[in-house]
Design a protein around this motif. Structure first.
Motif, PDB file in Angstrom:
ATOM      1  N   GLY A  10       0.575  -0.796   0.051  1.00 44.48           N
ATOM      2  CA  GLY A  10      -0.305   0.327  -0.085  1.00 44.48           C
ATOM      3  C   GLY A  10       0.541   1.191   0.418  1.00 44.48           C
ATOM      4  N   LEU A  11      -0.344   2.354   0.161  1.00 47.22           N
ATOM      5  CA  LEU A  11       0.914   3.468   0.425  1.00 47.22           C
ATOM      6  C   LEU A  11       0.803   3.994   1.596  1.00 47.22           C
ATOM      7  CD1 LEU A  11       1.469   6.295  -1.282  1.00 47.22           C
ATOM      8  CD2 LEU A  11      -0.998   6.956  -0.991  1.00 47.22           C
ATOM      9  N   VAL A  12       1.936   5.295   1.957  1.00 51.06           N
ATOM     10  CA  VAL A  12       2.140   5.052   3.305  1.00 51.06           C
ATOM     11  C   VAL A  12       3.635   6.063   3.426  1.00 51.06           C
ATOM     12  CG1 VAL A  12       4.124   3.697   3.577  1.00 51.06           C
ATOM     13  CG2 VAL A  12       2.962   4.296   5.166  1.00 51.06           C
ATOM     14  N   GLN A  13       3.313   6.914   4.180  1.00 46.84           N
ATOM     15  CA  GLN A  13       4.551   8.403   4.635  1.00 46.84           C
ATOM     16  C   GLN A  13       5.657   7.717   4.943  1.00 46.84           C
ATOM     17  OE1 GLN A  13       2.283  11.341   7.271  1.00 46.84           O
ATOM     18  NE2 GLN A  13       1.292  11.959   5.029  1.00 46.84           N
ATOM     19  N   ALA A  14       6.777   7.733   4.394  1.00 49.57           N
ATOM     20  CA  ALA A  14       8.012   7.751   5.194  1.00 49.57           C
ATOM     21  C   ALA A  14       8.581   8.817   6.421  1.00 49.57           C
ATOM     22  CB  ALA A  14       9.184   9.127   5.098  1.00 49.57           C
ATOM     23  N   GLY A  15       8.712   6.920   7.712  1.00 48.25           N
ATOM     24  CA  GLY A  15       8.507   6.566   8.511  1.00 48.25           C
ATOM     25  C   GLY A  15       7.457   6.005   8.970  1.00 48.25           C
ATOM     26  N   GLY A  16       6.969   5.110   8.569  1.00 48.52           N
ATOM     27  CA  GLY A  16       5.484   4.365   8.361  1.00 48.52           C
ATOM     28  C   GLY A  16       6.123   3.187   8.815  1.00 48.52           C
ATOM     29  N   GLY A 105      21.655 -16.527   2.949  1.00 49.90           N
ATOM     30  CA  GLY A 105      22.020 -15.607   2.380  1.00 49.90           C
ATOM     31  C   GLY A 105      21.921 -14.572   1.311  1.00 49.90           C
ATOM     32  N   GLY A 106      20.611 -15.010   0.506  1.00 51.50           N
ATOM     33  CA  GLY A 106      20.231 -14.396  -0.372  1.00 51.50           C
ATOM     34  C   GLY A 106      20.864 -15.338  -1.554  1.00 51.50           C
ATOM     35  N   ARG A 107      21.766 -15.609  -1.512  1.00 51.36           N
ATOM     36  CA  ARG A 107      22.589 -16.913  -2.670  1.00 51.36           C
ATOM     37  C   ARG A 107      21.486 -17.770  -3.167  1.00 51.36           C
ATOM     38  NH1 ARG A 107      27.994 -15.752   0.983  1.00 51.36           N
ATOM     39  NH2 ARG A 107      26.237 -16.340   2.606  1.00 51.36           N
ATOM     40  N   ILE A 108      20.848 -18.316  -2.487  1.00 53.00           N
ATOM     41  CA  ILE A 108      20.240 -19.415  -3.688  1.00 53.00           C
ATOM     42  C   ILE A 108      19.274 -18.752  -4.607  1.00 53.00           C
ATOM     43  CG2 ILE A 108      20.836 -20.761  -1.250  1.00 53.00           C
ATOM     44  CD1 ILE A 108      17.722 -20.181  -0.653  1.00 53.00           C
ATOM     45  N   ALA A 109      18.893 -20.045  -5.429  1.00 55.50           N
ATOM     46  CA  ALA A 109      18.086 -20.310  -6.570  1.00 55.50           C
ATOM     47  C   ALA A 109      16.641 -20.289  -5.703  1.00 55.50           C
ATOM     48  CB  ALA A 109      18.441 -21.146  -7.990  1.00 55.50           C
ATOM     49  N   TYR A 110      15.764 -19.364  -6.629  1.00 50.88           N
ATOM     50  CA  TYR A 110      14.469 -19.603  -5.698  1.00 50.88           C
ATOM     51  C   TYR A 110      13.681 -20.494  -7.096  1.00 50.88           C
ATOM     52  CZ  TYR A 110      14.952 -17.135  -1.093  1.00 50.88           C
ATOM     53  OH  TYR A 110      15.528 -16.643  -0.079  1.00 50.88           O
ATOM     54  N   ASP A 111      12.862 -20.966  -6.374  1.00 51.37           N
ATOM     55  CA  ASP A 111      12.078 -22.080  -7.630  1.00 51.37           C
ATOM     56  C   ASP A 111      10.792 -20.971  -8.107  1.00 51.37           C
ATOM     57  OD1 ASP A 111      13.072 -24.165  -5.593  1.00 51.37           O
ATOM     58  OD2 ASP A 111      14.078 -24.030  -7.225  1.00 51.37           O
ATOM     59  N   TYR A 112       9.904 -20.291  -6.802  1.00 51.42           N
ATOM     60  CA  TYR A 112       8.759 -20.166  -7.131  1.00 51.42           C
ATOM     61  C   TYR A 112       8.554 -19.032  -6.640  1.00 51.42           C
ATOM     62  CZ  TYR A 112       7.986 -24.992  -6.415  1.00 51.42           C
ATOM     63  OH  TYR A 112       7.985 -26.908  -7.168  1.00 51.42           O
ATOM     64  N   TRP A 113       7.607 -17.952  -7.091  1.00 51.03           N
ATOM     65  CA  TRP A 113       7.710 -16.566  -6.813  1.00 51.03           C
ATOM     66  C   TRP A 113       6.235 -16.503  -7.335  1.00 51.03           C
ATOM     67  CZ3 TRP A 113      11.668 -13.314  -6.646  1.00 51.03           C
ATOM     68  CH2 TRP A 113      13.050 -14.250  -6.692  1.00 51.03           C
ATOM     69  N   GLY A 114       5.747 -15.473  -6.021  1.00 50.33           N
ATOM     70  CA  GLY A 114       4.441 -14.681  -6.415  1.00 50.33           C
ATOM     71  C   GLY A 114       4.409 -13.565  -7.050  1.00 50.33           C
ATOM     72  N   GLN A 115       2.889 -13.071  -7.770  1.00 54.01           N
ATOM     73  CA  GLN A 115       3.249 -11.737  -8.497  1.00 54.01           C
ATOM     74  C   GLN A 115       2.962 -10.761  -7.964  1.00 54.01           C
ATOM     75  OE1 GLN A 115       0.391 -12.877  -5.874  1.00 54.01           O
ATOM     76  NE2 GLN A 115       0.026 -10.699  -5.688  1.00 54.01           N
ATOM     77  N   GLY A 116       3.634 -10.769  -6.914  1.00 54.13           N
ATOM     78  CA  GLY A 116       4.530  -8.828  -6.170  1.00 54.13           C
ATOM     79  C   GLY A 116       2.873  -8.906  -6.093  1.00 54.13           C
ATOM     80  N   THR A 117       3.615  -7.506  -5.019  1.00 57.64           N
ATOM     81  CA  THR A 117       2.370  -6.213  -4.136  1.00 57.64           C
ATOM     82  C   THR A 117       2.799  -4.941  -4.018  1.00 57.64           C
ATOM     83  OG1 THR A 117       0.586  -5.726  -2.477  1.00 57.64           O
ATOM     84  CG2 THR A 117       3.364  -6.760  -1.189  1.00 57.64           C
ATOM     85  N   GLN A 118       2.741  -4.103  -4.238  1.00 52.01           N
ATOM     86  CA  GLN A 118       3.140  -2.955  -4.066  1.00 52.01           C
ATOM     87  C   GLN A 118       3.663  -1.583  -3.407  1.00 52.01           C
ATOM     88  OE1 GLN A 118       4.402  -0.785  -7.434  1.00 52.01           O
ATOM     89  NE2 GLN A 118       5.494   0.382  -6.376  1.00 52.01           N
ATOM     90  N   VAL A 119       4.292  -1.414  -2.726  1.00 54.17           N
ATOM     91  CA  VAL A 119       4.700  -0.289  -1.818  1.00 54.17           C
ATOM     92  C   VAL A 119       5.046   0.575  -2.187  1.00 54.17           C
ATOM     93  CG1 VAL A 119       6.426  -0.457   0.474  1.00 54.17           C
ATOM     94  CG2 VAL A 119       5.489  -2.074   0.047  1.00 54.17           C
ATOM     95  N   THR A 120       4.448   1.307  -1.960  1.00 52.78           N
ATOM     96  CA  THR A 120       4.370   2.820  -2.371  1.00 52.78           C
ATOM     97  C   THR A 120       4.962   3.862  -0.987  1.00 52.78           C
ATOM     98  OG1 THR A 120       3.163   3.061  -4.607  1.00 52.78           O
ATOM     99  CG2 THR A 120       4.208   4.916  -3.544  1.00 52.78           C
ATOM    100  N   VAL A 121       6.863   4.419  -0.775  1.00 56.93           N
ATOM    101  CA  VAL A 121       6.391   5.040   1.009  1.00 56.93           C
ATOM    102  C   VAL A 121       6.328   7.018   0.100  1.00 56.93           C
ATOM    103  CG1 VAL A 121       8.084   6.073   2.649  1.00 56.93           C
ATOM    104  CG2 VAL A 121       7.836   3.612   1.005  1.00 56.93           C
ATOM    105  N   SER A 122       4.991   7.465   0.395  1.00 55.08           N
ATOM    106  CA  SER A 122       5.972   9.136   0.162  1.00 55.08           C
ATOM    107  C   SER A 122       7.055   9.605   1.386  1.00 55.08           C
ATOM    108  CB  SER A 122       4.506   9.713   0.313  1.00 55.08           C
ATOM    109  OG  SER A 122       3.844   9.279   1.450  1.00 55.08           O
TER     110      SER A 122
END
Length: 123
Positions: A10-16, A105-122
């Motif tokens: 969603g949309l959130v203000q900076a610091g939120g 530590g983020g260095r492995i391959a990922y097999d499955y993915w979601g569709q994504g969700t938008q994050v907006t910081v104003s």
């Protein structure tokens, strides 16, 4: 096969704060390493956080360490990303991902993915 569905963006203000959820189905959840990635406009997708099968090990990108917390509830087949102290530069589409490999530590391959969700910081 694993299906992943993100929610909580969603949309959130900076610091939120925001908490993203990732509901998984189709495979024993506790056997999956779970990760969060993000992609800002015009940029490549980047690693954000990762959690091991039983949640004992977590890893974070330097840019979010100390502000974001990844967790999982194996009884609910759900992973979470608690985001505090949000900054405008955190604005991106956030993706949940699952891997059959051990967390590293983020260095492995990922097999499955979601569709994504938008994050907006104003600002």
């Amino acid at each position: 096969q694993v299906q992943l569905v993100e929610s909580g963006g969603g949309l959130v203000q900076a610091g939120g704060s925001l908490r993203l959820s990732c509901a998984a189905s189709g495979r024993t959840f506790r056997s999956l390493t779970m990760g969060w990635f993000r992609q800002a406009p015009g940029k490549e997708r980047e690693f954000v956080a990762e959690i091991s099968w039983i949640g004992g090990n977590t890893y974070y990108a330097g840019s979010v360490k100390g502000r974001f917390t990844i967790s999982r509830d194996n009884a609910k087949n759900t992973a979470y990303l608690q985001m505090n102290g949000l900054k405008p530069e955190d604005t991106a589409v956030y993706y949940c991902a699952a891997s059959t490999r051990a967390a590293w530590g983020g260095r492995i391959a990922y097999d499955y993915w979601g569709q994504g969700t938008q994050v907006t910081v104003s600002s």
